[in-house]
Design an enzyme around this catalytic site. Sequence first.
Site, PDB file in Angstrom:
ATOM      1  N   PRO A 116       0.794  -1.323   0.013  1.00 53.82           N
ATOM      2  CA  PRO A 116       0.073   0.089   0.066  1.00 53.82           C
ATOM      3  C   PRO A 116       0.907   1.314   0.124  1.00 53.82           C
ATOM      4  O   PRO A 116       0.818   2.120   0.947  1.00 53.82           O
ATOM      5  CB  PRO A 116      -0.857  -0.135   1.532  1.00 53.82           C
ATOM      6  CG  PRO A 116       0.233  -0.815   2.194  1.00 53.82           C
ATOM      7  CD  PRO A 116       0.789  -2.124   1.445  1.00 53.82           C
ATOM      8  N   CYS A 117       1.194   1.381  -1.002  1.00 48.63           N
ATOM      9  CA  CYS A 117       2.211   2.782  -1.088  1.00 48.63           C
ATOM     10  C   CYS A 117       1.374   4.019  -1.145  1.00 48.63           C
ATOM     11  O   CYS A 117       1.869   5.239  -1.006  1.00 48.63           O
ATOM     12  CB  CYS A 117       2.982   2.829  -2.365  1.00 48.63           C
ATOM     13  SG  CYS A 117       2.305   2.445  -3.973  1.00 48.63           S
TER      14      CYS A 117
END
Length: 360
Positions: free
Chosen positions: A318-319
């Site tokens: 989850p950047c």
Amino acid sequence: MLITQQKTINDYYQALLDRNSNYVGIFYVCVKTTSVFCIATCRARKPKLKNVVFYTTFKEALDSGYRPCKVCKPTENANEAPKQVIKAIELFKKRPKEKLSDFQLKENEISPELVRRWFKKNYGMTFQAFQRMYRINSAFNELKSGKKTTDIAFDSGYESLSGFGYMYKKFIGKSPKNSLYNNVILISRLTTPLGPMFVCATEDGICLLEFVDRKMLETEFKQLQKLLEAKIIAGENEHTLQAQQEITEYFNGQRKYFNVTLCTPGTDFQNSVWSCLKEIPYGETRTYQQQAIKLRKPKAIRAVASANGFNRIAIVIPCHRVIGKNGHLTGYGGGLERKKWLLEHETKNLNTNLVNLSSG
């Protein structure tokens, strides 16, 4: 939700004028003079700003009395392939070793031209090429299981071994005899409320999950093929199917964690940054500086940001949960509007009764 903030309205209207694909699924523009609604990439003549309103879901547009535009077909194109394309794919998968001809498509009330255009636009290939890739992937797996090349060739509809060998080498990169220890990268397409995504996987796990309009996508494909010494061909395996299921659950607000196996070729530092990203809790955010401190490299903020940018597996790694030091949203390969949507989606569902499937 009806959009009322003037700045957001202006931003969305500019995205409509630019046909910005990053906004597909972010808003639906309703035209008061025609009573139709569209997605951001609609090719129809643009209405005046004073004649439009924006909603965040097409259900709200429908409930408000607007009907789908016949040009951009928002209820289809914002989420999934047209029904005729889905039907064509289903027909092929019932008998994947048999060629599905234009004549057979017409017999099933499917327009070959529509299917051809859609595949060319969304996969960069014809439907016939897509079918050939699937058959070659099946042949590749059968070869690895010990089945004879001659049997595979004729079972796959080829009239000669030379024809099969030529097509096999074209897609896999080596002849059937020399490819037993090769790997392939399978690519499949899935749909989300924010637009379609490509998912790629080897037999070891998911190696790419990106929105199809990401600017760096072609570069990522080339990097993956080089890093994994494998060709990308159309197909599915247990990992792509699991990813599709889990991503669907995530967008439905039913999943906080992902169990799908990942394959992340990269440097040791990049993998340490990606592992750190996976530790950011659902519904929370971190800064690049906080990431660097957690990795015990407090001065490596730029290096951390660069590694984040090289993440090829959106959402699962989850950047989108990383923000600037000042709290502002910063660069995201899928577009800042998508990043904003994902963060709001997680905040909204953070305290709801999700099917809390743990990461194992």
